[in-house]
Design a protein around this motif. Structure first.
Motif, short mmCIF file in Angstrom:
data_model
loop_
_atom_site.label_atom_id
_atom_site.label_comp_id
_atom_site.label_asym_id
_atom_site.label_seq_id
_atom_site.Cartn_x
_atom_site.Cartn_y
_atom_site.Cartn_z
N VAL A 155 -46.95 1.11 -11.33
CA VAL A 155 -45.68 1.08 -12.05
C VAL A 155 -45.54 2.41 -12.76
O VAL A 155 -46.47 2.87 -13.42
N CYS A 156 -44.39 3.04 -12.60
CA CYS A 156 -44.13 4.31 -13.27
C CYS A 156 -42.95 4.11 -14.23
O CYS A 156 -41.89 3.64 -13.83
N LEU A 157 -43.18 4.47 -15.48
CA LEU A 157 -42.14 4.32 -16.50
C LEU A 157 -41.69 5.70 -16.97
O LEU A 157 -42.53 6.58 -17.22
N TYR A 158 -40.39 5.88 -17.06
CA TYR A 158 -39.83 7.14 -17.54
C TYR A 158 -39.12 6.92 -18.88
O TYR A 158 -38.36 5.98 -19.04
N PHE A 159 -39.41 7.82 -19.81
CA PHE A 159 -38.78 7.80 -21.13
C PHE A 159 -38.14 9.17 -21.40
O PHE A 159 -38.47 10.16 -20.74
N ARG A 160 -37.27 9.21 -22.38
CA ARG A 160 -36.70 10.47 -22.84
C ARG A 160 -36.84 10.56 -24.35
O ARG A 160 -36.93 9.55 -25.06
N ALA A 190 -45.13 7.88 -17.46
CA ALA A 190 -46.39 7.15 -17.64
C ALA A 190 -46.63 6.29 -16.41
O ALA A 190 -45.74 5.56 -15.97
N SER A 191 -47.84 6.39 -15.84
CA SER A 191 -48.17 5.64 -14.62
C SER A 191 -49.27 4.62 -14.90
O SER A 191 -50.24 4.91 -15.63
N LEU A 192 -49.12 3.44 -14.30
CA LEU A 192 -50.08 2.35 -14.46
C LEU A 192 -50.63 1.98 -13.09
O LEU A 192 -49.98 2.19 -12.07
N VAL A 193 -51.82 1.41 -13.08
CA VAL A 193 -52.42 0.91 -11.84
C VAL A 193 -52.25 -0.60 -11.82
O VAL A 193 -52.76 -1.31 -12.69
N GLY A 194 -51.53 -1.10 -10.82
CA GLY A 194 -51.24 -2.53 -10.73
C GLY A 194 -49.74 -2.75 -10.72
O GLY A 194 -48.96 -1.85 -11.05
N THR A 203 -42.08 -8.21 -17.96
CA THR A 203 -40.76 -7.62 -17.78
C THR A 203 -40.85 -6.12 -18.04
O THR A 203 -41.82 -5.63 -18.62
N ASP A 204 -39.82 -5.41 -17.61
CA ASP A 204 -39.80 -3.96 -17.85
C ASP A 204 -39.88 -3.65 -19.34
O ASP A 204 -40.59 -2.73 -19.76
N GLU A 205 -39.15 -4.42 -20.14
CA GLU A 205 -39.11 -4.17 -21.58
C GLU A 205 -40.46 -4.44 -22.23
O GLU A 205 -40.93 -3.66 -23.08
N ASP A 206 -41.13 -5.53 -21.83
CA ASP A 206 -42.44 -5.84 -22.39
C ASP A 206 -43.47 -4.78 -22.00
O ASP A 206 -44.31 -4.38 -22.81
N LEU A 207 -43.39 -4.34 -20.74
CA LEU A 207 -44.33 -3.33 -20.27
C LEU A 207 -44.10 -2.00 -21.00
O LEU A 207 -45.06 -1.32 -21.38
N ALA A 208 -42.83 -1.64 -21.19
CA ALA A 208 -42.53 -0.40 -21.91
C ALA A 208 -43.05 -0.45 -23.34
O ALA A 208 -43.58 0.54 -23.86
N ALA A 209 -42.90 -1.61 -23.99
CA ALA A 209 -43.39 -1.75 -25.36
C ALA A 209 -44.91 -1.61 -25.42
O ALA A 209 -45.46 -0.96 -26.33
N GLN A 210 -45.61 -2.19 -24.44
CA GLN A 210 -47.07 -2.08 -24.41
C GLN A 210 -47.51 -0.64 -24.14
O GLN A 210 -48.46 -0.14 -24.75
N LYS A 256 -36.12 4.33 -17.09
CA LYS A 256 -36.23 3.61 -15.81
C LYS A 256 -37.67 3.18 -15.58
O LYS A 256 -38.61 3.88 -15.97
N VAL A 257 -37.81 2.04 -14.92
CA VAL A 257 -39.13 1.54 -14.52
C VAL A 257 -39.14 1.38 -13.01
O VAL A 257 -38.27 0.70 -12.45
N TYR A 258 -40.11 2.01 -12.36
CA TYR A 258 -40.25 1.90 -10.91
C TYR A 258 -41.53 1.11 -10.60
O TYR A 258 -42.61 1.48 -11.04
N ARG A 259 -41.37 0.04 -9.84
CA ARG A 259 -42.52 -0.77 -9.42
C ARG A 259 -42.75 -0.54 -7.93
O ARG A 259 -41.86 -0.77 -7.11
#
Length: 211
Positions: A51-56, A107-111, A117-124, A145-148
């Motif tokens: 999962v790759c999350l992008y922030f600004r 930010a990149s995650l393994v799994g 949810t995208d929002e919960d994952l972004a908060a973590q 944006k969150v890319y799975r």
């Protein structure tokens, strides 16, 4: 888009058929399996997702250097384990990756984290990275944006077989060859090596036919 790779079959209407003396299937593992109707990976285990999350943010990155920040925690996979694998600020590589005056965060995650949810994952992710870069800085990040990606690379847990040579995708008939990291090691080098082997085999076979 290619629908199937086969020797010969009944031609359907509205389908364009391409023929060749040799065919090289250079795709990811699941796509190759769909095209050929058989598995070509070195293992049957579930592939590794990401999962790759992008922030600004309007704040400057912690460094102007193009750094890939890695998770150095000794996680055991338990409930307290962290999820972030790495983080970077792409505009430190090229300013064109973010608008002027803004900072892009990746930010990149393994799994695959299907249970979040995208929002919960972004908060973590932000909570974890607050310990890396400081809560004040991370608190300014806005999720873009969150890319799975369910299939980021093949699973490399043993047992695997990285020395299989050229992989044939047609039951040994010597017409269809398969290359990609799923036939070797799950690295760029592995993908390139498998491609080189396929190219050498095809050249050898075609030159032999001319003799």
């Amino acid at each position: 888009k290619v629908a199937v790779v086969a020797h010969r079959g009944e031609e359907e209407e509205d389908v364009v058929v391409f023929t060749g003396r040799r065919v090289v299937v250079a795709t990811e593992g699941p796509a190759a399996a769909d095209l050929l109707g058989e598995t070509t990976t070195t293992t049957t285990r579930k592939p590794v997702g990401t999962v790759c999350l992008y922030f600004r943010t309007d704040e400057d990155p912690p460094s102007d250097e193009p750094i890939l920040y890695l998770n150095g925690n000794d996680d055991d996979g338990g409930e307290e384990s962290t999820v972030v694998n790495n983080c970077c600020f792409p505009a430190t590589v090229s300013p064109t990756y973010a608008p002027a005056g803004q900072t892009l965060v990746s930010a990149s995650l393994v799994g695959s984290f299907d249970d979040k949810t995208d929002e919960d994952l972004a908060a973590q992710v932000k909570a974890e990275l607050s310990s890396w870069f400081g809560a004040e800085f991370v608190g300014t990040w806005e999720l873009l944006k969150v890319y799975r990606i369910p299939y980021a690379q093949p699973n490399q847990e043993p047992p695997t077989d990285f020395s299989r040579g050229v992989v044939e995708g047609d039951g040994g008939m010597g017409v269809v060859y398969v290359c990609g990291d799923h036939t070797e090691s799950a690295t760029l080098d592995g993908a390139l090596r498998s491609g080189q082997r396929c190219a050498r085999r095809v050249c050898k076979e075609l030159l032999r036919k001319k003799e």
